[in-house]
Scaffold this motif. Structure first.
Motif, PDB file in Angstrom:
ATOM      1  N   ASP B 236       0.814  -1.212   0.000  1.00  9.19           N
ATOM      2  CA  ASP B 236       0.000   0.000   0.000  1.00  9.19           C
ATOM      3  C   ASP B 236       0.849   1.264   0.000  1.00  9.19           C
ATOM      4  OD1 ASP B 236      -2.244  -1.530   0.002  1.00  9.19           O
ATOM      5  OD2 ASP B 236      -2.767  -1.200   2.109  1.00  9.19           O
ATOM      6  N   ASP B 264      -3.831  -3.771   2.632  1.00 12.39           N
ATOM      7  CA  ASP B 264      -4.992  -3.113   3.226  1.00 12.39           C
ATOM      8  C   ASP B 264      -4.673  -2.613   4.628  1.00 12.39           C
ATOM      9  OD1 ASP B 264      -7.509  -2.028   3.265  1.00 12.39           O
ATOM     10  OD2 ASP B 264      -8.429  -3.807   4.135  1.00 12.39           O
ATOM     11  N   ARG B 279      -6.156  -7.427   0.612  1.00 14.60           N
ATOM     12  CA  ARG B 279      -6.089  -7.428   2.068  1.00 14.60           C
ATOM     13  C   ARG B 279      -5.342  -8.652   2.579  1.00 14.60           C
ATOM     14  NH1 ARG B 279     -11.626  -7.043   4.947  1.00 14.60           N
ATOM     15  NH2 ARG B 279     -11.300  -4.875   4.331  1.00 14.60           N
TER      16      ARG B 279
END
Lengths: 333, 333
Positions: B236, B264, B279
């Motif tokens: 991320d 995530d 995720r």
DNA sequence: ATGAAAGCGCTAACAC
DNA sequence: GTGTTAGCGCTTTCAT
């Protein structure tokens, strides 16, 4: 695999092996080599507990932070860990999740395992804190208590700068989003109030909020229900939550509303628009706290320097701008 | 303030005091009360080192992460700390800053101080890791090594889903931004390549990059120099760096370029546009790692369950959209 | 149910 | 420069 095995293998006494591991220079060079070799071959690792027991020190430090996963806590923890390492200490870490009870329990649990304890923005009662400080050297951050050395982030002035900044952009109605009760929040609030009063700004307050993103999201709607054109949030996470919710509601930042955060965590530069914020030197705070703690542990008199104050600094980015219709808006349209 | 003082005050032998603190039920109720009272009055705290020495266990666990201040590391550390606490262990934490040497040094430094060690995505050589595992119970995450229990985040399938997702939006040219060499990167890269091959997508690769925001900023320009319309970033933070730089260069996401991240972390929901990401259940990974470690420490046979795999899951948000001109764009204009 | 005594592995006087 | 010796504070048999 004890010191005796190594001693036997190297043909020396246990005491000599001990010396090699504690004050190597006090042992003849070639004896030392023999011992090292024997230790190596046997994969000998000194027994930490035995060593602690004999020396009366653990070689450990402990830190209790409000939330390990929070960016500010993590930054300070990282600095503390690195600084502790430089001085040969390993570090226990615990997060209290902002619960005073857990915080106190952790602090107590660490007491017998460490030589010194660092409590970051502790929420526990004064008496509990004092009890622990009577047991072991303690340094706190963002908490003022007699006789307990502290590192304080003094954001009073910088908060004033933030308010002045907004004032110069034409803002006349501001709202402060309060964080968890404590020293940090008080100083920010004081700075906010006093600057607003001085500049004739209408100052509102909302909260308290937990120092989290989701709380900022919640706060945003409350802000829009006021007439405020500028928001000063307790920290960056709350500010970013505000940013997010405002965007979802079609309110543009900074065209319609300006937002200021605190901390200047990495987050501030990652969001759109980049966040104007009061930078607090988290890493410096960690380093200062450790060095203060080491002084206390060394029994040095710290009465003079027992309150370290680190000033905040307003970092202007893109989340603050002129009020619609004001002269200050011109350049940014 | 030792156990003897308490014993004297309570009018019992040291052994009894010890029992009160170890197996309270083995002591008569009122003797126990007397001892507790005496301990209380004397503010007695058991000496951890002495206890460890006598029992042969420390009551501590250790964790070495790549970077304490990194959001993924912090989340897993937090989970590990909470889980360790549930089982009565205190936790040493160290960050290696992604340096294999420091990582190994820390692991070695912790060995004598803990009962078990958790190494998160270790970079050190196999042999070094093996040496440490011979000394003490070890569990790793995102690393596969014979005989060392591991928690793995299997993102192969979910990465495929991410690529399919982009494909369905009309993307035919994708680029993968590689992270630090290691298991996690390999699985992501494999998943990316195999899905691209299967779907007839032109697949490019850039990197490796450090898993940091600033690296994503740097990567963005490299991406724009390719023909790719979709970016799959190692994590991320890199993805958010890309988002930021693209915005600065006037490239709109997702209208012009789509971006997918991994992990995530909280960040994904805080940025604009919100990040589509795979995720990975960091907290579950932490919990699983600790319980695996406890099994190993208990000497239980873990040969069967010694490789825990946690699947990733594609979370679609606002950073992915139809390619300009493609049918998939219609709804989003 | 409780006490006496040995010892966990290491360090630190103190001798030599 | 090195060996001998006595603990550091606690747990844990083994008696009673």
């Amino acid at each position: 695999m004890s010191i005796r095995d190594v001693a036997a293998r190297a043909g020396v006494s246990p005491a000599t092996v001990s010396r090699v591991f504690t004050r190597p220079e006090s042992v003849a060079a070639d004896t030392r080599r023999r011992v090292m070799a024997a230790a190596e071959e046997l994969q000998y690792v000194p027994h930490a507990a035995a060593r602690s027991l004999a020396q009366g020190r653990t070689g450990n430090l402990g830190v209790v932070v409000p939330d390990i996963a929070n960016s500010w806590s993590a930054t300070i923890t990282k600095a503390v860990q690195q600084e502790a390492r430089r001085d040969g200490f390993a570090l226990f870490v615990a997060g209290s999740d902002e619960a005073a009870v857990d915080e106190e329990q952790w602090a107590r649990a660490m007491v017998p395992r460490v030589d010194g304890l660092l409590l970051v923005s502790p929420q526990m009662p004064d008496t509990a804190l004092q009890t622990i400080a009577d047991l072991i050297p303690v340094v706190v951050t963002n908490r003022v208590l007699d006789d307990i050395p502290a590192v304080l982030t003094n954001t009073f002035e910088a908060t004033g700068h933030a308010v002045e900044h907004l004032h110069s952009l034409g803002h006349r109605r501001l709202v402060y989003l309060a964080g968890p009760q404590g020293y940090a929040n008080e100083v920010r609030l004081d700075g906010f109030r006093s600057a607003c009063a001085r500049l004739g700004i209408e100052a509102a307050e909302l909260g308290p909020f937990h120092a989290r993103f989701t709380e900022g999201v919640r706060a945003a709607d409350l802000v829009l229900a006021t007439e405020a054109t500028g928001v000063v949030a307790y920290n960056d996470e709350i500010a970013v939550g505000v940013l997010n919710r405002l965007a979802d509601r079609g309110v543009r930042v900074p065209e319609h509303v300006s937002v200021v955060g605190f901390d200047d965590t990495g987050l501030a530069e990652m969001v759109t628009p980049r966040l104007t914020t009061v930078r607090i030197p988290a890493a410096s705070a960690g380093v200062a706290a450790v060095s203060l703690l080491l002084s206390v542990m060394a029994g040095r008199d710290v009465s003079g320097r027992s309150l370290v104050e680190l000033p905040g600094e307003l970092i202007i980015r893109a989340s603050t701008g002129g009020v619609p219709g004001s002269v200050a808006t011109r350049g940014s349209q």
